[in-house]
Design a protein around this motif. Structure first.
Motif, PDB file in Angstrom:
ATOM      1  N   ARG A 635       0.814  -1.144   0.044  1.00  0.00           N
ATOM      2  CA  ARG A 635      -0.082   0.045   0.044  1.00  0.00           C
ATOM      3  C   ARG A 635       0.874   1.437  -0.134  1.00  0.00           C
ATOM      4  NH1 ARG A 635      -3.673  -0.213   4.854  1.00  0.00           N
ATOM      5  NH2 ARG A 635      -4.411   1.640   3.815  1.00  0.00           N
ATOM      6  N   HIS A 636       2.162   1.232   0.059  1.00  0.00           N
ATOM      7  CA  HIS A 636       3.287   2.419   0.396  1.00  0.00           C
ATOM      8  C   HIS A 636       3.004   3.266  -1.027  1.00  0.00           C
ATOM      9  CE1 HIS A 636       5.965   0.658   3.783  1.00  0.00           C
ATOM     10  NE2 HIS A 636       4.816   0.522   3.875  1.00  0.00           N
ATOM     11  N   ASP A 637       2.903   2.698  -2.007  1.00  0.00           N
ATOM     12  CA  ASP A 637       3.107   3.583  -3.366  1.00  0.00           C
ATOM     13  C   ASP A 637       1.931   4.431  -3.518  1.00  0.00           C
ATOM     14  OD1 ASP A 637       5.558   2.499  -3.887  1.00  0.00           O
ATOM     15  OD2 ASP A 637       4.919   1.029  -5.530  1.00  0.00           O
ATOM     16  N   ASP A 638       0.800   3.849  -3.429  1.00  0.00           N
ATOM     17  CA  ASP A 638      -0.427   4.767  -3.246  1.00  0.00           C
ATOM     18  C   ASP A 638      -0.331   5.811  -2.408  1.00  0.00           C
ATOM     19  OD1 ASP A 638      -2.971   5.113  -4.712  1.00  0.00           O
ATOM     20  OD2 ASP A 638      -3.863   4.379  -2.566  1.00  0.00           O
ATOM     21  N   LEU A 640       2.219   7.220  -0.699  1.00  0.00           N
ATOM     22  CA  LEU A 640       3.158   8.109  -0.902  1.00  0.00           C
ATOM     23  C   LEU A 640       2.638   9.051  -2.099  1.00  0.00           C
ATOM     24  CD1 LEU A 640       6.244   5.942  -0.153  1.00  0.00           C
ATOM     25  CD2 LEU A 640       5.217   7.949   1.163  1.00  0.00           C
ATOM     26  N   ARG A 641       1.945   8.666  -2.862  1.00  0.00           N
ATOM     27  CA  ARG A 641       1.724   9.399  -4.273  1.00  0.00           C
ATOM     28  C   ARG A 641       0.801  10.335  -3.720  1.00  0.00           C
ATOM     29  NH1 ARG A 641      -2.958   9.417  -6.639  1.00  0.00           N
ATOM     30  NH2 ARG A 641      -3.667   7.528  -5.485  1.00  0.00           N
ATOM     31  N   TRP A 642      -0.305   9.775  -3.155  1.00  0.00           N
ATOM     32  CA  TRP A 642      -1.359  10.690  -2.907  1.00  0.00           C
ATOM     33  C   TRP A 642      -0.994  11.792  -1.714  1.00  0.00           C
ATOM     34  CZ3 TRP A 642      -3.359  11.323   2.132  1.00  0.00           C
ATOM     35  CH2 TRP A 642      -3.570  10.417   2.829  1.00  0.00           C
ATOM     36  N   SER A 643      -0.111  11.326  -0.652  1.00  0.00           N
ATOM     37  CA  SER A 643       0.134  12.312   0.421  1.00  0.00           C
ATOM     38  C   SER A 643       1.263  13.397  -0.300  1.00  0.00           C
ATOM     39  CB  SER A 643       0.919  11.442   1.357  1.00  0.00           C
ATOM     40  OG  SER A 643       1.850  10.549   0.900  1.00  0.00           O
ATOM     41  N   VAL A 644       2.097  12.926  -1.258  1.00  0.00           N
ATOM     42  CA  VAL A 644       2.871  13.957  -1.933  1.00  0.00           C
ATOM     43  C   VAL A 644       2.312  14.943  -2.578  1.00  0.00           C
ATOM     44  CG1 VAL A 644       4.928  13.999  -3.064  1.00  0.00           C
ATOM     45  CG2 VAL A 644       5.057  12.321  -1.394  1.00  0.00           C
ATOM     46  N   ASN A 645       1.473  14.593  -3.512  1.00  0.00           N
ATOM     47  CA  ASN A 645       0.597  15.364  -4.210  1.00  0.00           C
ATOM     48  C   ASN A 645      -0.207  16.276  -3.447  1.00  0.00           C
ATOM     49  OD1 ASN A 645       1.453  14.048  -6.439  1.00  0.00           O
ATOM     50  ND2 ASN A 645      -0.260  12.783  -6.942  1.00  0.00           N
ATOM     51  N   ALA A 646      -0.891  15.999  -2.398  1.00  0.00           N
ATOM     52  CA  ALA A 646      -1.716  16.591  -1.417  1.00  0.00           C
ATOM     53  C   ALA A 646      -0.466  17.787  -1.110  1.00  0.00           C
ATOM     54  CB  ALA A 646      -2.227  16.032  -0.362  1.00  0.00           C
ATOM     55  N   PHE A 647       0.599  17.654  -0.746  1.00  0.00           N
ATOM     56  CA  PHE A 647       1.314  18.516  -0.044  1.00  0.00           C
ATOM     57  C   PHE A 647       1.705  19.409  -1.207  1.00  0.00           C
ATOM     58  CE2 PHE A 647       5.503  20.426   0.603  1.00  0.00           C
ATOM     59  CZ  PHE A 647       5.520  20.945   1.678  1.00  0.00           C
ATOM     60  N   ARG A 648       1.916  18.853  -2.367  1.00  0.00           N
ATOM     61  CA  ARG A 648       2.343  19.850  -3.304  1.00  0.00           C
ATOM     62  C   ARG A 648       1.192  20.602  -3.983  1.00  0.00           C
ATOM     63  NH1 ARG A 648       6.979  16.972  -6.858  1.00  0.00           N
ATOM     64  NH2 ARG A 648       6.317  18.442  -8.664  1.00  0.00           N
ATOM     65  N   LEU A 649      -0.047  20.149  -3.886  1.00  0.00           N
ATOM     66  CA  LEU A 649      -1.295  20.899  -4.202  1.00  0.00           C
ATOM     67  C   LEU A 649      -1.373  22.204  -3.255  1.00  0.00           C
ATOM     68  CD1 LEU A 649      -3.868  21.173  -5.753  1.00  0.00           C
ATOM     69  CD2 LEU A 649      -4.904  19.485  -4.262  1.00  0.00           C
ATOM     70  N   ILE A 673      12.705   8.845   2.093  1.00  0.00           N
ATOM     71  CA  ILE A 673      13.632   9.687   1.664  1.00  0.00           C
ATOM     72  C   ILE A 673      12.983  10.432   0.210  1.00  0.00           C
ATOM     73  CG2 ILE A 673      15.831  10.688   0.861  1.00  0.00           C
ATOM     74  CD1 ILE A 673      15.599  10.613   3.789  1.00  0.00           C
ATOM     75  N   ALA A 674      12.672   9.367  -0.654  1.00  0.00           N
ATOM     76  CA  ALA A 674      12.088   9.536  -2.095  1.00  0.00           C
ATOM     77  C   ALA A 674      10.974  10.575  -2.134  1.00  0.00           C
ATOM     78  CB  ALA A 674      12.133   8.281  -2.927  1.00  0.00           C
ATOM     79  N   ALA A 675       9.904  10.103  -1.017  1.00  0.00           N
ATOM     80  CA  ALA A 675       8.772  10.980  -0.903  1.00  0.00           C
ATOM     81  C   ALA A 675       9.131  12.383  -0.260  1.00  0.00           C
ATOM     82  CB  ALA A 675       7.978  10.151   0.195  1.00  0.00           C
ATOM     83  N   ILE A 676      10.104  12.521   0.628  1.00  0.00           N
ATOM     84  CA  ILE A 676      10.478  13.943   0.978  1.00  0.00           C
ATOM     85  C   ILE A 676      10.944  14.824  -0.303  1.00  0.00           C
ATOM     86  CG2 ILE A 676      12.128  15.071   2.396  1.00  0.00           C
ATOM     87  CD1 ILE A 676      11.995  12.703   4.489  1.00  0.00           C
ATOM     88  N   ASP A 677      11.732  14.069  -0.946  1.00  0.00           N
ATOM     89  CA  ASP A 677      12.292  14.660  -2.235  1.00  0.00           C
ATOM     90  C   ASP A 677      11.080  15.168  -3.197  1.00  0.00           C
ATOM     91  OD1 ASP A 677      14.013  15.541  -4.366  1.00  0.00           O
ATOM     92  OD2 ASP A 677      14.541  13.538  -4.788  1.00  0.00           O
ATOM     93  N   GLY A 678      10.101  14.104  -3.207  1.00  0.00           N
ATOM     94  CA  GLY A 678       9.009  14.613  -3.984  1.00  0.00           C
ATOM     95  C   GLY A 678       8.126  15.723  -3.290  1.00  0.00           C
ATOM     96  N   LEU A 679       8.210  16.130  -2.196  1.00  0.00           N
ATOM     97  CA  LEU A 679       7.626  17.172  -1.756  1.00  0.00           C
ATOM     98  C   LEU A 679       7.899  18.389  -2.463  1.00  0.00           C
ATOM     99  CD1 LEU A 679       7.641  16.675   2.134  1.00  0.00           C
ATOM    100  CD2 LEU A 679       5.763  15.913   0.588  1.00  0.00           C
ATOM    101  N   ASP A 680       9.349  18.433  -2.878  1.00  0.00           N
ATOM    102  CA  ASP A 680      10.025  19.729  -3.751  1.00  0.00           C
ATOM    103  C   ASP A 680       9.871  20.967  -3.004  1.00  0.00           C
ATOM    104  OD1 ASP A 680      10.826  20.719  -6.005  1.00  0.00           O
ATOM    105  OD2 ASP A 680       9.015  21.191  -6.729  1.00  0.00           O
TER     106      ASP A 680
END
Ligand SMILES: CN1c2c(nc(N)[nH]c2=O)NC[C@@H]1CNc1ccc(C(=O)N[C@@H](CCC(=O)N[C@@H](CCC(=O)N[C@@H](CCC(=O)O)C(=O)O)C(=O)O)C(=O)O)cc1
Ligand code: HCS
Ligand code: ZN
Length: 799
Positions: A635-638, A640-649, A673-680
């Motif tokens: 369930r991680h990928d899903d 991390l996708r939506w949580s990172v996207n919510a921060f970016r939104l 760490i990859a998700a932290i990077d994804g927060l941008d």
């Protein structure tokens, strides 16, 4: 122990709860603890309050319909933390405390030293209990940590219950989970893992079980939730083998209560179920709210304790569906018992205390601990007497659920439409290099900029002023005037200390999530819905029941006022969408992603309004990003996708000159760490002091390309670090992160600290930074002199 007969399994109660809130209906234990720590009361007085809280639990559960004599009432009192209780019982005092803690029995004062530390003993680390906002104390185990039965509190509590006419079920952390949640002590061989000490630990559990049996316990509950987690760095096979071994030993203990092994928070793997069954445990519990039925369970003869009532959320929920899960197990021939999915210590005591704060309609959709216990009593009656016997209760819950589905505010078409219109472009900013250049020109900060994480001490005076305002003893104008004075003082203090990027101090916030919930549509907040977060610290999670909207700016006036007092940049300060969800009770009728996007859009408006008001740096805190990471890897990928996207939104709607910060704490972040990077985010401040910059190594390994502020002051303890200690941490950080990307800040906000240690620590932080800047200048001068032999060092140093 003279009795050496192996206790035969008793009948497991038809319904039970895995645990109950521990802090007291009116936070009596919190107050008693803090009074004792302040030196305002005796240990006896603290113990007396705790005994009252324990008896209140037994009475409340008896009132909810639980029998007093069949072990359906858990005996799970904990003065500070249940992992610490277990550490004390098994005597696993880390060697670094050996000079201060020695003699048996281990006492409450020993426990407080481990939990809170002192000048020479840093406290045990705290970290999140599975995927919850509860923090446990992390045992430190080495190849030579002593194990011996060293604290009889749980057995004494069983005796105490007996004297009051109750046969309760002591709950303890099981040996596999205790070791799986422990960390290897500093300095041990790299290939050592605490679970290797299982064989040394088991004899102590055998002794403990004998003592519990002697005290009168018919059943004992051993919590083995580690078995459901795929994020502990231990593979499923190793955990199952450990469980098979441990419970084979414990089920053969010469004198013991019947063994109920409970698991919670995700699906119990088939291998673990098989291991527990094969080992001969007497009942097995699993979570059917977050997880599903282990395949071998349906054909098993072991009593199954099915967690069908959500212990981790406050919805009254679909009682009919919960009963159907039990019926389905019953129909496959299993011996089924009803329970909550987790201990109820994640939810407040009772809705009876919320008559003022929550509307009758909302209350009719909810169940806190006492109400959930009543739901279990209903389900147990259904199991014993058949569905018809509880038809009225099932129907009433269904009616409430239908009302909830169609009530005003639950679904707002305009909100759904806005979320549906979000596109990828809304999540993108210009490349970091472009932003970095623009921000560097507009902010003009020195190398190694200094800042704090947001909150300054929430003094008793601030909390009292807020209480007076809430009670109506002072009006809004007086309260806001008081808060403006606070902001002015905090800004002056930061000027005097010489910090580069300032904060307004967050005095207007009771809590970093509740404050936003109070100012957004779709949330309700409680009057007394306290839940323990760690030790004596509690939060009142808000209830996110409807579509979320922002109707007016929330933080803008405070940030704008603070900025008007200083030429230095003042950071805007918001809590991110994932953390707002993680620390609230969130609606369970739509995917979290949808709710996260609604919150993100509300924050996006706030971020833009802050920018328009002249705020050039905006921090959006996401300390709970790691906490919500599912325990199941698939369930991680899903997530991390939506949580990172919510921060970016929430954050991507600003100009390149506006610097976005985020802040992460209270978890181990290496894995994401990859998700932290994804927060941008342009700058990320991250807890690092206690773990001596471990996370920075992870970031460096990842070639993390943006600004980083590793915490150089552990704010969880009153200890003041001196400049040399901070300088040491800074040096470690500069070895790993280029100096032009490095920020200097504490580990987290300062709300739990006092002004004395705050001022001194921040002074040391600035002094260490000035020295580090000087050293960097000298190094740059030396480098320049070597590469361009004719250049004058002074010119090179100024470059
Ligand atoms: C940063 N963390 C947070 C987490 N979760 C949150 N929801 N918030 C967080 O900040 N999780 C991870 C970490 C660590 N966890 C915590 C949790 C809780 C605290 C903390 O300091 N809690 C305070 C209560 C904070 C609060 O809501 N205060 C209110 C009400 C205060 C109150 O009790 N008032 C008294 C009267 C006051 C008086 O007379 O002096 C009353 O009502 O009786 C407020 O400020 O208005 C706690 O004390 O437990 C920290 C980290
Ligand atoms: N801005 C918040 C973050 C805590 S995690 C604070 O400073 O308290
Ligand atoms: Zn923090």
């Amino acid at each position: 122990m003279t009795n050496i007969t192996n206790t035969p399994a008793q009948h497991f109660p038809t319904g039970t709860v895995l645990g109950y809130p521990r802090i007291g209906r009116n936070r009596e234990l919190k107050r008693a603890l803090e009074q004792y720590w302040r030196g305002d009361s005796s240990l006896d007085a603290l113990e007396a309050v705790h005994a009252e809280v324990r008896q209140a639990r037994r009475n409340a559960l008896a009132d909810a319909g639980f029998a007093r004599d069949d072990a359906s009432i858990p005996e799970d009192a904990s003065t500070y933390d249940h992992v610490l209780d277990t550490l004390l019982a098994v005597g696993a005092v880390p060697e670094r405390f050996a000079d201060a803690i020695g003699e048996e029995p281990l006492t409450l004062d020993d426990a407080f030293l481990l939990a809170r530390g002192d000048a020479t003993h840093p406290a045990l680390e705290m970290t999140k209990w599975f995927d919850t906002n509860y923090h446990y104390l992390v045992p430190e185990i080495s190849p030579s940590t002593p194990f011996r039965y060293a604290n009889r509190d749980r057995a004494r509590q069983v005796t105490e219950a007996g004297a009051a006419g109750f046969n309760t079920r002591p709950t303890i952390v099981g040996p596999v989970t205790f070791l799986a949640l422990a960390k290897a002590a500093d300095g041990v061989p790299a290939d050592f893992a605490p679970l290797q000490r299982l064989d040394d630990l088991l004899p102590v559990y055998v002794e403990w079980l004998a003592d519990l049996a002697e005290a009168g316990a018919q059943w004992v509950q051993l919590d083995e939730s580690a078995l459901v987690s795929q994020v502990l760095g231990i593979d499923e096979r190793t955990l199952s083998d450990a469980a098979l071994h441990a419970y084979s030993v414990l089920s053969n203990a010469p004198q013991r209560p019947a063994l109920f092994v409970s698991t919670a928070y995700a699906t119990l793997p088939d291998t673990a179920f098989n291991a527990l069954e094969l080992a001969g445990v007497d009942a097995i519990g699993f979570d059917l709210v977050r997880g599903s039925v282990p395949a071998p369970a349906r054909a098993s003869n072991v009593p199954l304790v099915a967690g069908v009532i959500d212990g981790h959320n406050i919805w009254r929920g679909d009682l009919d569906a919960a009963f159907a899960k039990l019926e389905s197990l019953q129909q496959s021939g299993a011996n089924v018992h009803a329970s909550t999915s987790t201990s109820l210590f994640h939810v407040p005591h009772t809705l009876a205390d919320e008559t003022e704060a929550l509307s009758p309609q909302l209350r009719s959709w909810l169940a806190f601990a006492d109400e959930k216990a009543r739901q279990i009593a209903t389900l147990a009656a259904g199991l014993a007497q058949g569905r018809d016997a509880i038809a009225a209760e099932l129907d009433a819950a269904t009616t409430a659920l239908e009302d909830r589905r169609s009530a005003d505010g639950v679904h707002l078409p305009s909100v759904a439409e806005r979320v549906a219109q979000v596109t990828d472009a809304d999540l993108q900013r210009e490349p970091f290099a472009v932003r970095e250049a623009a921000q560097s020109a507009s902010l003009n900060l020195p190398v190694l900029p200094t800042t704090t994480i947001g909150s300054f001490p929430q003094t008793p005076t601030i909390r009292r002023a807020r209480r007076d305002f809430v009670r109506g003893d002072i009006d809004r104008a007086a309260y806001e005037e008081f808060l403006r004075d606070e902001v002015r003082e905090v800004i002056t203090l930061q000027h005097n200390i010489g910090l580069d990027v300032l904060v307004h101090g967050e005095p207007e916030r009771n809590d970093m999530v509740q404050y936003f919930a109070e100012n957004l549509e779709g949330f309700a907040t409680t009057a007394n819905g306290w839940v323990q977060s760690y030790g004596s610290r509690c939060t009142r999670p808000s209830i996110l029941w409807g579509d979320v909207e922002r109707t007016a700016p929330i933080t803008v006036p405070w940030s704008q006022y603070a900025q008007s007092l200083s030429d230095a940049p003042v950071k805007g300060m918001l809590t991110g969408p994932v953390t707002i969800l993680a620390w609230s009770f969130v609606r369970d009728d739509q995917p979290l992603e949808q709710t996260a996007n609604q919150v993100a859009l509300a924050l996006r408006d706030e971020v833009r309004d802050l920018e328009a008001a002249g705020i050039r740096i905006i921090q959006v805190d996401e300390p709970a990003l790691r906490e919500l990471l599912p325990l199941e890897r698939d369930r991680h990928d899903d997530y991390l996708r939506w949580s990172v996207n919510a921060f970016r939104l929430a954050t991507a709607g600003v100009a390149i000159e506006t610097q976005i910060h985020t802040h992460l704490c209270y978890s181990e972040f290496g894995e994401i760490i990859a998700a932290i990077d994804g927060l941008d985010a342009d700058v990320t401040s991250i807890e690092a002091a206690r773990s001596r910059m471990e996370v920075i190594e992870d970031l460096a390994d990842h070639d993390y390309p943006r600004g980083v502020g590793p915490g150089v002051w552990d704010i969880h303890s009153p200890r003041v670090p001196d400049s040399a200690e901070i300088a040491g941490l800074l040096e470690a950080a500069t070895d790993l992160i280029p100096a032009n990307r490095l920020w200097v800040n504490p580990d987290c906000g300062l709300k739990t600290r006092g002004y004395e240690e705050t001022t001194a620590s921040l002074q040391h932080l600035v002094a260490a930074t000035l020295a580090a800047r000087e050293a960097l200048q000298q190094a740059a001068a030396r480098d320049a002199a070597q590469t361009v032999p004719d250049a004058a060092p002074a010119v090179a140093a100024g470059a």
